[in-house]
Design an enzyme around this catalytic site. Structure first.
Site, PDB file in Angstrom:
ATOM      1  N   GLY A  64     -54.631 -68.096  13.849  1.00  0.00           N
ATOM      2  CA  GLY A  64     -53.495 -68.340  14.723  1.00  0.00           C
ATOM      3  C   GLY A  64     -53.228 -69.824  14.879  1.00  0.00           C
ATOM      4  O   GLY A  64     -54.020 -70.669  14.446  1.00  0.00           O
ATOM      5  N   GLY A 113     -57.146 -65.063  12.869  1.00  0.00           N
ATOM      6  CA  GLY A 113     -55.974 -64.204  12.834  1.00  0.00           C
ATOM      7  C   GLY A 113     -55.618 -63.712  11.457  1.00  0.00           C
ATOM      8  O   GLY A 113     -54.971 -62.666  11.299  1.00  0.00           O
ATOM      9  N   GLU A 136     -64.705 -68.669  15.488  1.00  0.00           N
ATOM     10  CA  GLU A 136     -64.226 -69.023  16.825  1.00  0.00           C
ATOM     11  C   GLU A 136     -65.253 -69.714  17.712  1.00  0.00           C
ATOM     12  O   GLU A 136     -64.876 -70.539  18.569  1.00  0.00           O
ATOM     13  CB  GLU A 136     -63.701 -67.763  17.532  1.00  0.00           C
ATOM     14  CG  GLU A 136     -62.379 -67.254  17.013  1.00  0.00           C
ATOM     15  CD  GLU A 136     -62.494 -66.448  15.726  1.00  0.00           C
ATOM     16  OE1 GLU A 136     -61.465 -66.035  15.183  1.00  0.00           O
ATOM     17  OE2 GLU A 136     -63.635 -66.235  15.252  1.00  0.00           O
ATOM     18  N   ASP A 144     -61.739 -62.519  17.877  1.00  0.00           N
ATOM     19  CA  ASP A 144     -60.752 -61.594  18.444  1.00  0.00           C
ATOM     20  C   ASP A 144     -60.036 -60.882  17.305  1.00  0.00           C
ATOM     21  O   ASP A 144     -60.618 -60.660  16.262  1.00  0.00           O
ATOM     22  CB  ASP A 144     -59.792 -62.350  19.378  1.00  0.00           C
ATOM     23  CG  ASP A 144     -58.923 -63.368  18.650  1.00  0.00           C
ATOM     24  OD1 ASP A 144     -59.315 -63.830  17.556  1.00  0.00           O
ATOM     25  OD2 ASP A 144     -57.844 -63.714  19.177  1.00  0.00           O
TER      26      ASP A 144
END
Length: 355
Positions: A64, A113, A136, A144
């Protein structure tokens, strides 16, 4: 030029992530446009297969737009990031249940992402250039986009190791961990994609799939399982150091560079994902954790150190594992009330799709 391109060729529809200078990092607008196209193609009988690729030679997608998330967490109220994650996680769940073959070409770098828009697909292709990771914890965040769901399904404790260290893996190891399905050499990717215009997916695969070069994880499996099965991050580090050998010791050193809070929350999230069941329930958990990360100091500091200033010297708060209490970790999983993502209900009523 648009950040995401769409086209059709014969029976195949194509999504092309088109931000090569940003390694095709996802924006909120890209997520919304992909979702809208998936709706259109789902109801188009001329479209039999959906294919996602990334523009440029470096990879499918590096994740992301974390600069935007950093700015929102530092200067805003977090609402923009919350809205992005809400739509992104819904897209991840949709891809997992898409009623037509969804072919993800996971060539080059696929992180964060990028894993979310590929590894939930029904056909996941890796090459000798694939480098797949959920990095992350190095920016004070937690895996995530369904990453904890996918990694919790990996054999033994391989997923726990990948989630905590953020280490990238290649093709064979991605296949072993269940993040990919087939190996195709990069030189054969374009012929494979071209074949999808006129052939069913299985026939196209049959023309191009090969055996991958050997991976690295099988040789390390014994000590990874022994060390990462511990109940706490502190004990994992202790076991790694006691194990001896350069690989285990280097892994311990890697962990000690990550955000202590992110490490402990990630371990709790991974253990929780194993109990929760369907992807949608895990995404609901990840949404709670992601919003909690916006309120803490480590996400802003981690992105600053790794991406913005690039001094590679984040000042985590708390600075050590022992300072992160159980109560600190539990706060990341607190219910959100009316702000919940709410995907679990869909998981209870929707059957898995076969093609």
């Amino acid at each position: 030029m648009s950040d995401v391109l769409f086209r059709t060729s014969g029976r195949a529809a194509h999504i092309v992530l088109n931000r090569p200078r940003a390694l095709n990092a996802l924006t909120h607008e890209m997520v919304l446009r992909i979702d809208a196209k998936l709706t259109e193609w789902e109801h188009d009988p001329a479209v039999e297969t959906v294919v996602i690729t990334g523009e440029g030679e470096r990879g499918l997608c590096a994740g992301g737009d974390i600069r935007a998330i950093h700015d929102d967490a530092r200067d805003g109220d977090g609402s923009a990031s919350a809205a992005f994650w809400r739509d992104e996680y819904r897209l991840n769940a949709r891809i997992a249940r898409y009623p037509k073959p969804y072919v993800a070409v996971m060539d080059g770098i696929v992180m964060g992402g990028g894993v979310g828009v590929s590894a939930h697909g029904s056909v996941r292709i890796v090459t000798e250039r694939s480098r797949i990771a959920m990095p992350e914890t190095g920016i004070g965040f937690v895996p995530d986009v369904g990453g904890t769901y996918l990694l919790a399904l990996a054999p033994g404790e391989l997923g726990t190791r990948l989630a905590l260290t953020g280490a990238p893996i290649g093709a064979a190891d991605a296949l072993l961990c269940g993040l990919a399905d087939q190996y195709i050499p990069s030189a054969s990717l374009q012929p494979f994609v071209d074949d999808l215009a006129g052939l069913p997916v299985r026939e196209a695969l049959g023309r191009h799939v090969q055996e991958p070069p050997p991976g690295e994880l099988p040789g390390d499996r014994a000590w990874i399982d022994a060390c990462f099965s511990a109940d706490t991050v502190e004990e994992i580090v202790q076991r790694l150091l006691a194990q001896g050998g350069p690989a285990a010791e280097q892994t311990a050193e890697t962990l000690l560079l990550k955000s202590p809070t992110a490490l402990k929350v990630t371990l709790a999230a991974m253990r929780g994902a194993r109990r929760l069941g369907p992807l949608e329930r895990v995404l609901d958990q990840e949404y709670r954790v992601s919003l909690a990360c916006l309120r803490g100091p480590d996400l802003v500091e981690g992105v600053r150190a790794q991406v913005i200033d690039k001094d590679r010297d984040p000042r985590w708060s708390p600075a050590t594992l022992v300072e992160v209490t159980e109560a600190d970790v539990e706060r990341f999983f607190a219910p959100l009330g009316e702000r919940e993502l709410g995907l679990a209900a869909a998981a209870d009523t929707t059957e898995e799709v076969a093609w």
